[in-house]
Design an enzyme around this catalytic site. Structure first.
Site, short mmCIF file in Angstrom:
data_model
loop_
_atom_site.label_atom_id
_atom_site.label_comp_id
_atom_site.label_asym_id
_atom_site.label_seq_id
_atom_site.Cartn_x
_atom_site.Cartn_y
_atom_site.Cartn_z
CD GLU A 90 66.50 -32.82 -49.86
OE1 GLU A 90 65.29 -32.61 -49.62
OE2 GLU A 90 67.38 -32.90 -49.00
CB CYS A 105 63.37 -33.01 -46.86
SG CYS A 105 63.49 -31.22 -46.93
CD GLU A 121 57.05 -31.74 -47.24
OE1 GLU A 121 56.95 -30.83 -48.09
OE2 GLU A 121 58.13 -32.30 -46.95
CE LYS A 158 66.98 -16.09 -48.98
NZ LYS A 158 67.07 -16.51 -47.60
#
Length: 554
Positions: free
Chosen positions: A291, A325, A423, A218
């Site tokens: 992750e 990331c 973040e 997906k």
């Protein structure tokens, strides 16, 4: 721009006239990369024929669409999957997986090597798609091509070694013969993010395929064409089409259905969603690799080469507009060199060219969506309102495109400013000064995250000593993120809230397998025999255990 260019040579060109007559915002400094003559457009790239070819075989009974961040315009109408469609995709994948697993591993690996060559031959196609779907600069899109090719080559060459049957010493040497086999898990469910739509989709799927699994993926709907292009190319390289299923739709609808049916789950995305994925997988007792997010730190020690560190900071902080990331969001610089470093870093940052052309030349592209722009704007505006100083950037650039934002450097950031600990996932970095090495290591580690970090020093031994104390899955010395990520023989992943499991290396492929131990007993059983009673057998085994220790058997 090269490392040898001195700050004095880094002039900031005057911002050109805006597109379509839109006003250039007050305070804007970053120049706009000129569009080359004859540059391709979205209409040239995403034709009805291309969309029809790429979406062929997608299990979806509804309709949805994706859009380009460069303009906000629709790119393509796409199939949308229902929960029933997801179940059907898994049914198809399971029906094809057994024959694929029975294919010799070297034949499966050959598909990856052919895919490697096809990606390089036809890279211009996917670079256009990546740019249109993510808004990133072409050089940053090429990072994805590099990463996927490195992974395809590595697992194409090493899969047979990773997956081969291994002999182990049995409980009684010569009498017990033990073999460790690696069996594919079955059908892997993969949920891929939007920010690196080639590398974080097919790049993670390659080791799953070569180890004999089928995959139901997906991808994010907004970047689905890139993932579908990769599927099309893998099929051309020899992968059975039914082995690679793609489902599309809203994450809260389709994502849980993927987790519900998968034999193993691979997820890249936010820590919040990662926890939900892990809970869903745990309820079914299936494995998962995650992750997740990061608040990555770069440490510039007092002996660092200032010019190289400043150039490296630009790459580390602003590649893909900071939507990475492993991008750097916290920059710790030794007090003795902080001013000189910041001058050079700011000059390079203000000179970065922004652009949306499907061509090389821009140093940074666009943010991907409204949510990212809102977060970036909120973090910067709040920090400035509470006393932080803008060193560079801090300005949206709607004159270039609706989601452009200048690369931004903040000084004087402190808690409780959101940008200090949350973040951002955008082109924003906060600079902090330090004097004590132990203190800065504690500060770098003082976050729930532990994904990536960077250390700059001219003393290799010192760099390694600092790196060993940083609680992150990867540490780069004298670079931001690329060496550790690109070294695919070594594992890559996060500590703490940044994830579970690893991609790359042996861990990156063995996670897609189940270990199976086959033990054959020969000559005599592990039980009283040859007329021995229980006591005699126990005595013989005790002597055997002492002998095996004396012989240093493991």
């Amino acid at each position: 721009m090269t490392d040898s260019q001195a700050p004095a040579a880094l002039s900031v060109p005057e911002a050109p006239a805006a597109k379509g007559g839109a006003a250039v915002p007050a305070g804007a400094t970053n120049p706009v990369a000129p569009a080359p003559a004859g540059a391709r457009t979205a209409a040239d790239v995403v034709t009805p024929e291309v969309v029809a070819r790429l979406t062929r075989g997608v299990v979806g009974s509804g309709r949805t669409a994706n859009h380009t961040p460069f303009t906000g315009e629709r790119l393509a109408e796409l199939p949308e999957s229902t929960p029933e469609d997801v179940a059907e995709a898994f049914t198809r994948a399971r029906a094809a997986q057994a024959a694929w697993a029975a294919t010799p591993v070297r034949a499966r690996a050959a598909v990856l090597l052919r895919f490697h060559d096809l990606v390089l031959q036809r890279q211009s196609e996917v670079l256009d798609l990546i740019q249109l779907e993510t808004g990133k600069a072409r050089l940053h899109a090429h990072e994805e091509v590099q990463a996927v090719c490195v992974a395809a080559r590595h697992y194409g060459r090493k899969a047979a070694s990773y997956l081969r049957a291994k002999r182990h010493t049995g409980v009684v040497p010569t009498l017990t013969k033990v073999t460790e086999l690696r069996q594919p898990r079955g059908v892997v469910g993969q949920i891929a993010p939007w920010n690196y739509p080639l590398e974080l989709s097919v790049g993670d799927a390659l080791p799953a395929f070569v180890s004999g699994n089928a995959v139901v993926m997906k991808p994010d709907t907004e970047t689905a064409l890139t993932a579908l292009w990769a599927r099309d190319l893998l099929v051309e390289a020899g992968l059975p089409a039914e082995v690679f299923q793609v489902v599309l739709g809203e994450g809260p609808v389709v994502g849980p259905e993927v987790v519900k049916h998968a034999d193993y789950v691979s997820f890249t995305g936010s820590t919040r969603t990662g926890r939900e994925v892990a809970q869903g997988a745990a309820a079914r007792l299936v494995g998962v690799s995650l992750e997740l997010g990061g608040k990555n730190a770069m440490l510039v020690l007092k002996d660092a080469d200032i010019e190289k560190a400043a150039a490296g900071a630009v790459r580390a902080c602003f590649s893909s507009a900071g939507q990475l990331c492993i991008s750097i969001e916290r920059l710790y610089v030794h007090e003795s060199i902080a001013d000189a470093f910041l001058d050079r870093f700011a000059a390079r940052t203000k000179a970065m060219r922004l652009g949306s052309s499907l061509a090389y030349g821009a140093d940074m592209g666009s943010l991907v969506g409204d949510r990212q722009l809102e977060t970036v704007t909120k973090h910067v505006d709040e920090a400035v309102a509470k006393g932080a100083r803008l060193v560079a950037g801090g300005v949206a650039r709607p004159d270039i495109g609706p989601l452009f934002y200048e690369p931004t450097i903040l000084d004087g950031v402190e808690a409780p400013m959101a940008v200090c600990s949350e973040e951002t996932f955008g082109p924003v970095v906060s600079v902090y000064r330090f004097t004590d090495e132990d203190e800065v290591i504690e500060l770098a580690n003082g976050t729930p995250y532990g994904l990536n970090s960077s250390v700059w020093t001219q003393d290799s031994r010192r760099g390694h000593a600092v790196a060993s104390r940083l609680r992150t899955g990867t540490v780069n010395i004298n670079e931001g993120y690329a060496p550790a990520y690109g070294s695919v023989q070594s594992p890559m992943g996060g500590m703490k809230d940044s994830g579970l499991g690893r991609r790359h290396g042996s861990e990156g492929i063995l996670k897609y397998t189940e270990a199976q131990t086959v033990a054959q007993q020969r000559l005599m059983p592990l039980a009283p025999s040859f007329g021995m009673d229980d006591e005699k057998y126990a005595a013989v085994m005790s002597l055997s255990l002492k002998a095996m220790k004396a012989l240093r058997l493991r």
